[in-house]
Scaffold this active site. Sequence first.
Site, PDB file in Angstrom:
ATOM      1  N   ARG A 212       0.711  -1.437   0.055  1.00 57.75           N
ATOM      2  CA  ARG A 212      -0.221   0.082   0.023  1.00 57.75           C
ATOM      3  C   ARG A 212       0.919   1.392  -0.097  1.00 57.75           C
ATOM      4  O   ARG A 212       1.931   1.350   0.622  1.00 57.75           O
ATOM      5  CB  ARG A 212      -0.875  -0.146   1.144  1.00 57.75           C
ATOM      6  CG  ARG A 212      -1.944  -1.393   1.340  1.00 57.75           C
ATOM      7  CD  ARG A 212      -2.888  -1.007   2.554  1.00 57.75           C
ATOM      8  NE  ARG A 212      -3.782  -2.287   2.378  1.00 57.75           N
ATOM      9  CZ  ARG A 212      -3.459  -3.666   2.680  1.00 57.75           C
ATOM     10  NH1 ARG A 212      -2.428  -3.642   3.588  1.00 57.75           N
ATOM     11  NH2 ARG A 212      -4.355  -4.280   2.976  1.00 57.75           N
TER      12      ARG A 212
ATOM     13  N   LYS B 236      -2.708  -1.899   7.432  1.00 57.24           N
ATOM     14  CA  LYS B 236      -3.916  -1.624   7.682  1.00 57.24           C
ATOM     15  C   LYS B 236      -4.747  -2.518   8.476  1.00 57.24           C
ATOM     16  O   LYS B 236      -5.747  -2.151   9.189  1.00 57.24           O
ATOM     17  CB  LYS B 236      -4.729  -1.609   6.000  1.00 57.24           C
ATOM     18  CG  LYS B 236      -6.067  -1.386   6.324  1.00 57.24           C
ATOM     19  CD  LYS B 236      -6.832  -1.678   4.610  1.00 57.24           C
ATOM     20  CE  LYS B 236      -8.222  -1.491   4.743  1.00 57.24           C
ATOM     21  NZ  LYS B 236      -8.800  -1.562   3.385  1.00 57.24           N
TER      22      LYS B 236
ATOM     23  N   HIS C 158      -2.325   3.336  -5.629  1.00 56.20           N
ATOM     24  CA  HIS C 158      -3.129   2.124  -5.079  1.00 56.20           C
ATOM     25  C   HIS C 158      -3.128   1.310  -5.946  1.00 56.20           C
ATOM     26  O   HIS C 158      -3.352  -0.048  -5.749  1.00 56.20           O
ATOM     27  CB  HIS C 158      -4.036   2.619  -4.082  1.00 56.20           C
ATOM     28  CG  HIS C 158      -4.582   1.563  -3.063  1.00 56.20           C
ATOM     29  ND1 HIS C 158      -5.498   0.565  -3.515  1.00 56.20           N
ATOM     30  CD2 HIS C 158      -4.402   1.309  -1.798  1.00 56.20           C
ATOM     31  CE1 HIS C 158      -5.707  -0.373  -2.523  1.00 56.20           C
ATOM     32  NE2 HIS C 158      -5.144   0.088  -1.325  1.00 56.20           N
TER      33      HIS C 158
ATOM     34  N   ARG D  59      -1.590  -2.384  -6.801  1.00 52.68           N
ATOM     35  CA  ARG D  59      -2.122  -3.655  -6.115  1.00 52.68           C
ATOM     36  C   ARG D  59      -3.114  -4.224  -6.969  1.00 52.68           C
ATOM     37  O   ARG D  59      -2.876  -5.578  -7.016  1.00 52.68           O
ATOM     38  CB  ARG D  59      -2.657  -3.326  -4.719  1.00 52.68           C
ATOM     39  CG  ARG D  59      -1.631  -2.869  -3.789  1.00 52.68           C
ATOM     40  CD  ARG D  59      -2.333  -2.348  -2.474  1.00 52.68           C
ATOM     41  NE  ARG D  59      -3.058  -3.348  -1.781  1.00 52.68           N
ATOM     42  CZ  ARG D  59      -2.348  -4.293  -0.781  1.00 52.68           C
ATOM     43  NH1 ARG D  59      -1.059  -3.941  -0.727  1.00 52.68           N
ATOM     44  NH2 ARG D  59      -3.196  -4.967  -0.095  1.00 52.68           N
TER      45      ARG D  59
ATOM     46  N   HIS E  64      -3.894  -9.375   2.673  1.00 55.28           N
ATOM     47  CA  HIS E  64      -5.374  -9.487   2.769  1.00 55.28           C
ATOM     48  C   HIS E  64      -5.771 -10.589   3.759  1.00 55.28           C
ATOM     49  O   HIS E  64      -4.758 -11.380   4.048  1.00 55.28           O
ATOM     50  CB  HIS E  64      -6.073 -10.161   1.428  1.00 55.28           C
ATOM     51  CG  HIS E  64      -6.031  -8.834   0.448  1.00 55.28           C
ATOM     52  ND1 HIS E  64      -6.360  -9.218  -1.011  1.00 55.28           N
ATOM     53  CD2 HIS E  64      -5.927  -7.761   0.204  1.00 55.28           C
ATOM     54  CE1 HIS E  64      -6.400  -7.992  -1.732  1.00 55.28           C
ATOM     55  NE2 HIS E  64      -6.238  -7.235  -1.127  1.00 55.28           N
TER      56      HIS E  64
ATOM     57  N   TYR F  36      -1.564 -15.221  12.725  1.00 53.71           N
ATOM     58  CA  TYR F  36      -0.209 -15.632  13.688  1.00 53.71           C
ATOM     59  C   TYR F  36       1.065 -16.139  13.009  1.00 53.71           C
ATOM     60  O   TYR F  36       2.090 -16.224  13.337  1.00 53.71           O
ATOM     61  CB  TYR F  36      -0.607 -16.630  14.541  1.00 53.71           C
ATOM     62  CG  TYR F  36      -1.470 -16.074  15.894  1.00 53.71           C
ATOM     63  CD1 TYR F  36      -0.768 -15.270  16.801  1.00 53.71           C
ATOM     64  CD2 TYR F  36      -3.129 -16.128  15.796  1.00 53.71           C
ATOM     65  CE1 TYR F  36      -1.777 -14.456  17.767  1.00 53.71           C
ATOM     66  CE2 TYR F  36      -3.619 -15.632  16.767  1.00 53.71           C
ATOM     67  CZ  TYR F  36      -3.254 -14.725  17.755  1.00 53.71           C
ATOM     68  OH  TYR F  36      -4.027 -14.332  18.917  1.00 53.71           O
TER      69      TYR F  36
END
Length: 409
Positions: free
Chosen positions: A241, A271, A333, A336, A360, A370
């Site tokens: 981003r 984000k 952007h 992407r 995502h 994790y």
Amino acid sequence: MLTDAKIRSAKPADRAWRLADTGGLFVHITPAGKKIWRYRYKFEKREKLLTLGHYPGVSLAEARAEREEARRILREGRDPSMEAKIVRLAARVNTATTFEAVAREWYEQRKVLWATRHAFDVIRSLERDIFPKLGHVPINGITPPVVLAVLRQIEDRGAIETAHRIRQRMSDVFVHAIASGCGSSDPAAVVAPALRPVIRGRQPAITDLEGLRSLVHRTEAEEAHPVTLLALRLLYLTAVRPGELRFAQWADFEGLDGPKPLWNIPAERMKMKRDHLVPLSRQAVATLEALRPFSGRWPHLFPNTRRPRQVMSENALGYLLNRAGFHHCHVPHGFRASFSTIMNERFRSDRQVIDVMLAHSLKDKVEGAYNRAIYLERRRELAQVWADLVSEGQVSLGELIATKRRSGA
């Protein structure tokens, strides 16, 4: 054309009358004998009058100079009457209650609640677009038309969403002033319906490979600062981003001289608020090495060309694409979307890997949260494939930064 002799000899009549000069300037003569300089002009298709002062306190030469200054303001798309009102307000200023003073107090109280990147963007937007025009004006002297006039200037450069964000920040400042006892109203709230609407949808992007290569070639041929050009190259090579790129720091990178270089973006800059690993292609590592002479002395990769202790402007890459002719066709952007579309068409079985590369959310949210190294080796392979695809036919790094560049791109 007027002369001093004509003005001095002009007599009052039963009704006010005008003694015309040129270019919309005239003397308004009242029945009481007062002689007032006024300038008639049109702004947004409406006829308006600007009072310039009384004769002989304001001489003919001074009135003509004021007229020319008003005409300059008009050429820049601003209203001379609104500018004059701001100047008058500033003359009665109490520095403790100027808009800038109150805004900075509000910012200091609120910034602890925000991510570092967001806090930086908030204060920079006010410093860039609001403080130069309204920072010196008393908080209670700012009216809805004044707020709207400033926001219109932001809209006129095509930054509709930015105008809405800044209006909200101004409104928060006015509310803070009211709560603190130094403000009486929120003029920024009143103007919200008058702003141009934000038309939301997909970010414009070029999503075919040949079109993307052409975009890169044309954009990298633009006159721009090397840091801006290298930022664009790293952006399309990594498909991160734009905000993650702008705030990148040298400490985020590891293994640049080894076989498995990585960019570790910390959670506070992401984000999704979790760490993200970006495997780096050979081209991305080479771009970083070309960048080091320009910014290696700073903690951040992409210093602002005018204020190098700060990161580059959030608009720098967008302006570069616009200058190259891609306004409304492709935004920073959008790389992407380019990466996602092109790579998913070629590697349909790797859709989940590609989603991880774009940071995502995964269907298995526990594992996605994790296991930041999930699919890492395949991500590394695809990162190199992508870099090879998009870099084909592009100029070398030496050519990219060798020519004379603009100082403030």
